[in-house]
Design a protein around this motif. Structure first.
Motif, mmCIF file in Angstrom:
data_model
loop_
_atom_site.group_PDB
_atom_site.id
_atom_site.type_symbol
_atom_site.label_atom_id
_atom_site.label_comp_id
_atom_site.label_asym_id
_atom_site.label_seq_id
_atom_site.Cartn_x
_atom_site.Cartn_y
_atom_site.Cartn_z
ATOM 1 N N ASP A 134 41.275 36.481 44.067
ATOM 2 C CA ASP A 134 41.990 37.293 43.092
ATOM 3 C C ASP A 134 42.565 36.442 41.956
ATOM 4 O O ASP A 134 42.726 36.927 40.836
ATOM 5 N N ILE A 135 42.867 35.187 42.255
ATOM 6 C CA ILE A 135 43.376 34.280 41.225
ATOM 7 C C ILE A 135 42.248 33.705 40.373
ATOM 8 O O ILE A 135 42.338 33.623 39.153
ATOM 9 N N LEU A 136 41.145 33.306 41.036
ATOM 10 C CA LEU A 136 40.080 32.589 40.344
ATOM 11 C C LEU A 136 39.173 33.495 39.514
ATOM 12 O O LEU A 136 38.754 33.115 38.406
ATOM 13 N N VAL A 137 38.836 34.658 40.043
ATOM 14 C CA VAL A 137 37.851 35.507 39.357
ATOM 15 C C VAL A 137 38.276 35.856 37.928
ATOM 16 O O VAL A 137 37.452 35.780 37.006
ATOM 17 N N PRO A 138 39.534 36.215 37.663
ATOM 18 C CA PRO A 138 39.908 36.513 36.272
ATOM 19 C C PRO A 138 39.792 35.318 35.327
ATOM 20 O O PRO A 138 39.760 35.504 34.108
ATOM 21 N N THR A 139 39.714 34.105 35.866
ATOM 22 C CA THR A 139 39.546 32.940 34.987
ATOM 23 C C THR A 139 38.102 32.753 34.554
ATOM 24 O O THR A 139 37.839 32.053 33.572
ATOM 25 N N VAL A 140 37.145 33.343 35.286
ATOM 26 C CA VAL A 140 35.732 33.157 34.943
ATOM 27 C C VAL A 140 35.085 34.414 34.376
ATOM 28 O O VAL A 140 33.948 34.381 33.923
ATOM 29 N N GLY A 141 35.793 35.541 34.410
ATOM 30 C CA GLY A 141 35.214 36.772 33.895
ATOM 31 C C GLY A 141 36.228 37.889 33.857
ATOM 32 O O GLY A 141 37.337 37.770 34.370
ATOM 33 N N ARG A 142 35.832 38.990 33.216
ATOM 34 C CA ARG A 142 36.689 40.170 33.103
ATOM 35 C C ARG A 142 36.220 41.207 34.119
ATOM 36 O O ARG A 142 35.172 41.829 33.943
ATOM 37 N N LEU A 143 36.995 41.386 35.166
ATOM 38 C CA LEU A 143 36.600 42.244 36.277
ATOM 39 C C LEU A 143 37.159 43.655 36.124
ATOM 40 O O LEU A 143 38.355 43.842 35.892
ATOM 41 N N ALA A 144 36.272 44.635 36.261
ATOM 42 C CA ALA A 144 36.667 46.040 36.313
ATOM 43 C C ALA A 144 36.210 46.622 37.647
ATOM 44 O O ALA A 144 35.163 46.237 38.180
ATOM 45 N N VAL A 145 36.993 47.545 38.187
ATOM 46 C CA VAL A 145 36.699 48.155 39.486
ATOM 47 C C VAL A 145 36.748 49.668 39.342
ATOM 48 O O VAL A 145 37.715 50.212 38.793
ATOM 49 N N THR A 146 35.715 50.345 39.825
ATOM 50 C CA THR A 146 35.701 51.801 39.834
ATOM 51 C C THR A 146 35.340 52.294 41.229
ATOM 52 O O THR A 146 34.817 51.530 42.058
ATOM 53 N N THR A 147 35.639 53.571 41.484
ATOM 54 C CA THR A 147 35.337 54.154 42.787
ATOM 55 C C THR A 147 34.815 55.568 42.618
ATOM 56 O O THR A 147 35.142 56.256 41.641
ATOM 57 N N ASP A 148 34.017 56.013 43.574
ATOM 58 C CA ASP A 148 33.656 57.421 43.648
ATOM 59 C C ASP A 148 34.911 58.234 43.953
ATOM 60 O O ASP A 148 35.847 57.713 44.578
ATOM 61 N N PRO A 149 34.946 59.510 43.579
ATOM 62 C CA PRO A 149 36.113 60.348 43.894
ATOM 63 C C PRO A 149 36.410 60.421 45.388
ATOM 64 O O PRO A 149 37.574 60.531 45.781
ATOM 65 N N CYS A 150 35.370 60.348 46.218
ATOM 66 C CA CYS A 150 35.565 60.461 47.665
ATOM 67 C C CYS A 150 35.498 59.111 48.370
ATOM 68 O O CYS A 150 35.351 59.058 49.601
ATOM 69 N N ALA A 151 35.588 58.030 47.622
ATOM 70 C CA ALA A 151 35.567 56.704 48.248
ATOM 71 C C ALA A 151 36.763 56.561 49.187
ATOM 72 O O ALA A 151 37.863 56.998 48.881
ATOM 73 N N ASP A 152 36.528 55.946 50.341
ATOM 74 C CA ASP A 152 37.574 55.823 51.356
ATOM 75 C C ASP A 152 37.343 54.545 52.152
ATOM 76 O O ASP A 152 36.398 54.451 52.926
ATOM 77 N N LEU A 153 38.196 53.568 51.939
ATOM 78 C CA LEU A 153 38.106 52.298 52.670
ATOM 79 C C LEU A 153 39.015 52.387 53.893
ATOM 80 O O LEU A 153 40.072 51.767 53.967
#
Length: 232
Positions: free
Chosen positions: A19-38
């Motif tokens: 979570d710390i490193l990834v924003p330093t190497v790229g611009r991360l976006a996250v989306t989910t399906d309406p019924c996504a359930d982890l």
């Protein structure tokens, strides 16, 4: 999106580092399906395109409050520092083509029974392409279908796109990509799909899982403006 995870104590260090490193190497976006359930005890199946994508997926899941157990190539346990971290946090080494391979499924099943989420890369290896473009997930091995059959756990398809913009190709290009990515900061996208219960024989289960992960990848790739119909 509904997220309901088992209580696991402090944030695992591997997810925190991602979570710390990834924003330093790229611009991360996250989306989910309406019924996504982890939900607790779910199998997370993601496409595998780059050495960078496990960190990208971990960072995305961390944003959603999820800290999965990862099934990964056993060779990573020999990497200094990383190996110790993987062992300490209970991640699962996979010995491809080895009789110990079945033990990985035992450990994964036990983690699911404990309410952990297990992240699996059913392709089992990176694509051999040298370019940095996107392509559909390759052929799935049977481990995902076997684990779902054994445990009855729902499978959450996850598609990621853009990790090949961070690092891909030859060893030299991979190093160069990683070194220049903080300047380039390419767009990265992770999409979480709707869970599915795999039914039918092993071939049918594998086919259904592959189609679901491919659909999630297509969503992620289209968000980056990448062509999303190419074969691996």
């Amino acid at each position: 999106m509904k997220v309901d995870i088992a209580e696991t104590g402090s944030t695992p260090m591997l997810s925190r580092i991602a979570d710390i490193l990834v924003p330093t190497v790229g611009r991360l976006a996250v989306t989910t399906d309406p019924c996504a359930d982890l939900a607790p005890g779910s199998i997370i199946a993601a496409n595998h395109t780059s050495l960078a994508d496990p960190a990208v997926v971990l960072a995305a899941l961390h944003r959603l409050g999820v800290e999965p157990v990862i099934m990964a190539a056993a060779g990573l346990w020999r990497v200094p520092l990383l190996g110790g971290l993987l062992a300490r946090e209970g991640h699962i080494p996979v010995f491809r083509g080895d009789r110990r391979d079945s033990g990985a499924l035992d450990l994964a099943a036990a983690a699911l029974e404990q309410g952990r989420l297990v992240l699996i890369y059913a392709e089992g290896r990176l694509p051999r392409r040298k370019d940095a473009g996107e392509a559909a997930p390759g052929t799935f091995h049977s481990g995902l279908a076997r684990l779902a059959e054994r445990t009855g756990a729902p499978v959450v398809p996850v598609g990621q796109a853009g990790a090949r913009r961070v690092t891909s190709g030859s060893a030299v290009k991979q190093v160069a990509g990683l070194l220049t990515s903080p300047l380039r900061r390419p767009d990265l996208h992770v999409h979480v799909g709707t869970p599915l219960q795999l039914t039918g024989d092993r071939v049918v289960r594998t086919t259904r899982a592959h189609a679901a992960v491919t659909a999630a990848w297509q969503t992620a790739a289209s968000c980056l403006g990448e062509p999303a119909g190419l074969a691996a």
